[in-house]
Design an enzyme around this catalytic site. Structure first.
Site, mmCIF file in Angstrom:
data_model
loop_
_atom_site.group_PDB
_atom_site.id
_atom_site.type_symbol
_atom_site.label_atom_id
_atom_site.label_comp_id
_atom_site.label_asym_id
_atom_site.label_seq_id
_atom_site.Cartn_x
_atom_site.Cartn_y
_atom_site.Cartn_z
ATOM 1 N N ASP A 4 0.830 -1.212 0.000
ATOM 2 C CA ASP A 4 0.000 0.000 0.000
ATOM 3 C C ASP A 4 0.861 1.258 0.000
ATOM 4 O O ASP A 4 1.974 1.257 0.529
ATOM 5 C CB ASP A 4 -0.921 -0.027 1.232
ATOM 6 C CG ASP A 4 -2.111 0.913 1.078
ATOM 7 O OD1 ASP A 4 -2.340 1.433 -0.035
ATOM 8 O OD2 ASP A 4 -2.820 1.126 2.084
ATOM 9 N N HIS A 48 2.663 3.104 -8.932
ATOM 10 C CA HIS A 48 2.469 1.687 -9.249
ATOM 11 C C HIS A 48 3.681 1.131 -10.011
ATOM 12 O O HIS A 48 4.136 0.028 -9.744
ATOM 13 C CB HIS A 48 1.194 1.478 -10.071
ATOM 14 C CG HIS A 48 -0.067 1.903 -9.367
ATOM 15 N ND1 HIS A 48 -0.287 1.639 -8.032
ATOM 16 C CD2 HIS A 48 -1.173 2.566 -9.808
ATOM 17 C CE1 HIS A 48 -1.471 2.132 -7.687
ATOM 18 N NE2 HIS A 48 -2.027 2.696 -8.742
ATOM 19 N N LEU A 70 10.894 -20.950 -4.194
ATOM 20 C CA LEU A 70 9.959 -20.009 -3.572
ATOM 21 C C LEU A 70 8.662 -20.058 -4.368
ATOM 22 O O LEU A 70 8.685 -20.209 -5.584
ATOM 23 C CB LEU A 70 10.554 -18.587 -3.636
ATOM 24 C CG LEU A 70 9.635 -17.415 -3.284
ATOM 25 C CD1 LEU A 70 9.369 -17.376 -1.771
ATOM 26 C CD2 LEU A 70 10.253 -16.082 -3.724
HETATM 27 C C1 IPE Z 1 -5.514 -2.622 -0.016
HETATM 28 O O1 IPE Z 1 -5.137 -1.321 -0.292
HETATM 29 C C2 IPE Z 1 -5.520 -3.438 -1.269
HETATM 30 C C3 IPE Z 1 -4.232 -3.689 -1.859
HETATM 31 C C4 IPE Z 1 -3.077 -3.351 -1.375
HETATM 32 C C5 IPE Z 1 -4.256 -4.405 -3.097
HETATM 33 P P1 IPE Z 1 -6.208 -0.164 -0.487
HETATM 34 O O2 IPE Z 1 -5.448 1.082 -0.688
HETATM 35 O O3 IPE Z 1 -7.170 -0.543 -1.554
HETATM 36 O O4 IPE Z 1 -6.975 -0.197 0.904
HETATM 37 P P2 IPE Z 1 -7.843 0.903 1.636
HETATM 38 O O5 IPE Z 1 -8.855 1.395 0.648
HETATM 39 O O6 IPE Z 1 -6.918 2.003 2.055
HETATM 40 O O7 IPE Z 1 -8.423 0.195 2.804
HETATM 41 C C1 IPE Z 2 -1.455 0.216 -3.378
HETATM 42 O O1 IPE Z 2 -1.256 1.586 -3.430
HETATM 43 C C2 IPE Z 2 -1.759 -0.393 -4.716
HETATM 44 C C3 IPE Z 2 -3.151 -0.878 -4.856
HETATM 45 C C4 IPE Z 2 -4.051 -0.876 -3.935
HETATM 46 C C5 IPE Z 2 -3.513 -1.403 -6.158
HETATM 47 P P1 IPE Z 2 -2.474 2.598 -3.458
HETATM 48 O O2 IPE Z 2 -2.831 2.831 -4.891
HETATM 49 O O3 IPE Z 2 -3.575 2.143 -2.609
HETATM 50 O O4 IPE Z 2 -1.787 3.881 -2.872
HETATM 51 P P2 IPE Z 2 -2.410 4.915 -1.833
HETATM 52 O O5 IPE Z 2 -2.942 4.120 -0.678
HETATM 53 O O6 IPE Z 2 -3.498 5.641 -2.547
HETATM 54 O O7 IPE Z 2 -1.275 5.802 -1.453
HETATM 55 MG MG MG Z 3 -4.031 2.414 -0.647
#
Ligand code: IPE
Ligand code: IPE
Ligand code: MG
Length: 237
Positions: free
Chosen positions: A16, A33, A127
């Site tokens: 995240d 990403h 792995l």
């Molecule tokens: C959780 O992250 C899902 C993934 C890392 C794939 P999100 O960014 O979607 O989660 P919330 O919305 O902050 O809970």
């Molecule tokens: C995690 O990073 C990737 C996915 C959930 C696909 P985010 O896209 O949720 O990044 P933030 O949380 O908005 O910073």
């Molecule tokens: Mg996120």
């Protein structure tokens, strides 16, 4: 090499913070990403180095389908491209690659690439890398419960023999051990509908580091923290 004792068998990561990493640099979310893919590479490498046997990565949740279409498309494109780029290396290094989740929502092209990647790496012993794609814990439990209900409708005697183990065998994770350690980056302290059943006795490690900055050193810090935990499973010493 690491001196850490007590290496977890299965490390799982909620990756995240990509969007915030990009925002901090005045860039589009997708830039985060892209950079995050490098952290995936680093985690795979570190897992092999540490002797972790399963590394699972939460890449896209069922809820993430509700993001803007352009971001969803970029993420799917990135998945496709990463498989194209990495699978040869995985085959060479004996890394098994598995995708788990609601595959019915993925495009035919992506599903074909996933099938091909899984098939080509199926004998990997070093792995196992599991990518959770279009996954959510509640979805997984419901698909298992639905299948169980169908089995019981056909054979009511099955109702007498339902155990946590038989239920686990219906989850998409049936072939894999539960995660010993669940890491979440970016400072959020929540599960976001991830491995609800399988994480029942996992150790958690929350770090403020954003996913694109989570590289080898951060990974080993998490292993270090895990190695000091006392897993009691409700018992007394
Ligand atoms: C959780 O992250 C899902 C993934 C890392 C794939 P999100 O960014 O979607 O989660 P919330 O919305 O902050 O809970
Ligand atoms: C995690 O990073 C990737 C996915 C959930 C696909 P985010 O896209 O949720 O990044 P933030 O949380 O908005 O910073
Ligand atoms: Mg996120």
């Amino acid at each position: 090499m690491s001196e850490i004792k007590n290496i977890p068998v299965h490390v799982s990561i909620i990756m995240d913070g990509n969007g915030r990493w990009a925002a901090e640099r005045g860039k589009e979310r997708v830039a985060g990403h892209f950079e995050g893919v490098e952290s995936v590479r680093a985690s795979v490498k570190a897992s092999v180095e540490a002797g972790v046997k399963y590394l699972s990565l939460f890449a896209f949740s069922e809820e993430n389908w509700n993001r803007p279409e352009a971001e969803v498309m970029t993420l799917m494109e990135l998945m496709l491209r990463s498989m194209e780029n990495e699978i040869d290396t995985f085959v060479e290094q004996g890394i098994r690659f598995v995708v788990l989740g609601n595959r019915a929502r993925l495009s035919d092209k992506l599903n074909a690439m996933i099938d091909n990647s899984m098939q080509r790496t199926q004998d990997g012993q070093t792995l196992t890398v599991i990518v959770f794609l279009s996954y959510s814990g509640k979805w997984d439990i419901l698909q298992a419960a639905t299948r169980l209900a169908k089995q019981c409708a056909q054979d009511p005697s099955k109702l007498e023999s339902i155990t946590p183990e038989t239920f686990s065998s219906l989850l998409v994770t049936a072939d894999f051990p539960d995660p010993d350690l669940i890491i979440r980056t970016s400072g959020e302290s929540r599960l976001s509908n991830y491995l609800l059943w399988q994480g029942a006795y996992s150790e958690f490690y929350f770090t403020p580091v954003l996913w694109p900055d989570f590289r080898r050193d951060e990974y080993f810090k998490a292993l270090e923290s895990y190695s000091k935990r006392d897993r009691r499973y409700g018992k007394v010493k």
